[in-house]
Enzyme design. Sequence first.
Site, PDB file in Angstrom:
ATOM      1  N   HIS A 241       0.731  -1.091   0.071  1.00  0.00           N
ATOM      2  CA  HIS A 241       0.142   0.072  -0.117  1.00  0.00           C
ATOM      3  C   HIS A 241       0.399   1.515  -0.386  1.00  0.00           C
ATOM      4  O   HIS A 241       2.096   1.489   0.970  1.00  0.00           O
ATOM      5  CB  HIS A 241      -0.907  -0.209   1.423  1.00  0.00           C
ATOM      6  N   ARG A 288      -2.302   0.597  -7.480  1.00  0.00           N
ATOM      7  CA  ARG A 288      -1.305   1.326  -6.096  1.00  0.00           C
ATOM      8  C   ARG A 288       0.297   0.645  -6.108  1.00  0.00           C
ATOM      9  O   ARG A 288       1.388   1.021  -6.129  1.00  0.00           O
ATOM     10  CB  ARG A 288      -1.605   0.475  -5.546  1.00  0.00           C
TER      11      ARG A 288
HETATM   12  C1  SIN Z   1      -7.491   1.913   1.818  1.00  0.00           C
HETATM   13  O1  SIN Z   1      -8.532   1.993   2.914  1.00  0.00           O
HETATM   14  O2  SIN Z   1      -6.540   2.898   0.931  1.00  0.00           O
HETATM   15  C2  SIN Z   1      -7.579  -0.016   1.604  1.00  0.00           C
HETATM   16  C3  SIN Z   1      -8.608  -0.019   0.829  1.00  0.00           C
HETATM   17  C4  SIN Z   1      -8.137  -1.557   0.410  1.00  0.00           C
HETATM   18  O3  SIN Z   1      -7.051  -2.085   0.510  1.00  0.00           O
HETATM   19  O4  SIN Z   1      -8.578  -2.442  -0.554  1.00  0.00           O
END
Ligand code: SIN
Length: 531
Positions: A241, A288
């Site tokens: 992330h 991402r």
């Molecule tokens: C987030 O809220 O950025 C996480 C969303 C996800 O992992 O799908």
Amino acid sequence: MADHRYDVIIIGSGAAGLTAALNLADTRKVVVLAKGALSEGSTAYAQGGIAAVLEPGDTFESHIEDTMVAGGGLNNRRTVEFVIEHAPQAIERLAALGVPFNPGDGPSGDRWHLTREGGHSHRRIVHVDDATGSAVQQALEKAAAAHPNITLVTDMAAIDLVTGRHAERYSGDGRVRGVYALHRPSGKVALFTARATILATGGAGRVYQFSTAPRGASGDGIAMAWRAGCRVSNMEFNQFHPTALYNLEVKNFLITEAMRGEGGQLKLPTNHRRFMPRFDSRAELAPRDVVARAIDHEIKRLGLDYVHLDISHKPAEFVMEHFPTIYAKLLTLGIDITKEPIPVVPAMHYTCGGVVIDLDGRTDLPGLYAAGEVTQSGLHGANRLASNSLLECFVFGEAAAKHILAHWDEFPDPGVIREWDESRVRDSDEDIVVQHNWREIRRFMWDYVGIVRTTKRLERALHRATLLQQEVDDYYGNYRITSDLIELRNLVVVATLIVRSALARHESRGLHYTLDYPEMLPEAVDTILVP
Ligand code: SIN
Ligand code: FAD
């Protein structure tokens, strides 16, 4: 040792496990095992929300396309269609269970407020403020606790699946008959048997040093299924992330992608200027893998500890209304997000690969199903589109339950199973070995198998994983089992599967980026490891 006998065993009490339990319980006696408290899985930590086609003008075709683009074309189109077409119904069912999704205020009278995240070409994410997972987990737990046919067992850590090899009358048929599990408070091993077992143990985020995932995300289900004989696929695709909070005291705190969806900008702390437009025309809302790689690049290029995520240009009321949890949390750390930027770094977040399943949640072994982050269903391909994973849990939790119910008469009785044998082990006097090896795995995975890879680093990682595997096997064979040892034994298996998969992929696609093979090959092929 008593045999706890049920119709169906579900290992895991997150979105996938509890969805399956609720879909089975009207006619079957179900036990749900959780290795800690019920809400200790990733589900309760989810922030952004759940993706579904609900906006006027949005289409299934567009959500499917966005999912396939993010996934680098490695997705299985049939799975993608199956999940996305079931999404609106899944949201309706959650609302009926009492999940208080934020209401819509759009001019077209939308029922729910939809936020936006990277890679989505429409507003598509239903949410409960910035703490969607907690609301979902609470609603599912409440419904499961109220159901007379569901038994919820906490502090019960599954060790290994029970197959014909563990039966009094040996059988090599591979059929899964249940699970041996450690009752953590007493240190005793219990036997659970059933006609069908569902793995819903979540992902393996904790195989990396820095991760947004909770402590229990040690890939137990993937390792158990692998040891029992299931194929495991696409383990090289680990989603980092882009925006985990950088803070020396608070680890693992996520800053939701919805903040970028609502206008948050990534900036360099050195000159306070945006850098994402230099990397991708979608800027902060690129998928991402693109954003995490860009941040990693800038951090390494400029020798930074972090970059900034800034939403302070938006009105303070807007920020507090959309992100109340993050606002309150960061205020306790001395950061007022309505006035100043947030220091962020990428962190391991989601395991795209896992146990191979079909559209009914069936694994390779008879009697064994799987749902949620533990699986490789074909939905995510080489990179998961934001907020598609909770959705996968609801759709496959239900699909597995439906298949079990439809084929109930075909499942044989599990028979008599041998007791757990502790006669040749003793109490450990060297717990430091477990702690040391936990740290070592997570460290070399972070350093050698991270966002940007090379063959040389992967080979180093494989060498270390092989040595650790021998050490852990030796330890496991001689000492009484503990919860930490169960997780370590699984982490080393998962680390090895990730490295082997990464070495096998001679291209860069989605989350797997290697300097030795920077191009993407014309054909998208899954990595499948066979035990
Ligand atoms: C987030 O809220 O950025 C996480 C969303 C996800 O992992 O799908
Ligand atoms: P989990 O919810 O992780 O549950 C796993 C369960 O298995 C737990 O009950 C655990 O105790 C149990 N378990 C594990 N091992 C054992 C064992 N050996 N024995 C017994 N029990 C065991 N996805 C989205 O779609 N939208 C989001 O907004 C979003 N935000 C996220 C934010 C964070 C911080 C994180 C970490 C993830 C986020 N994700 C999001 C991903 C999503 O939350 C997970 O993919 C999803 O919740 C996984 O659900 P699950 O049911 O498969 O597993």
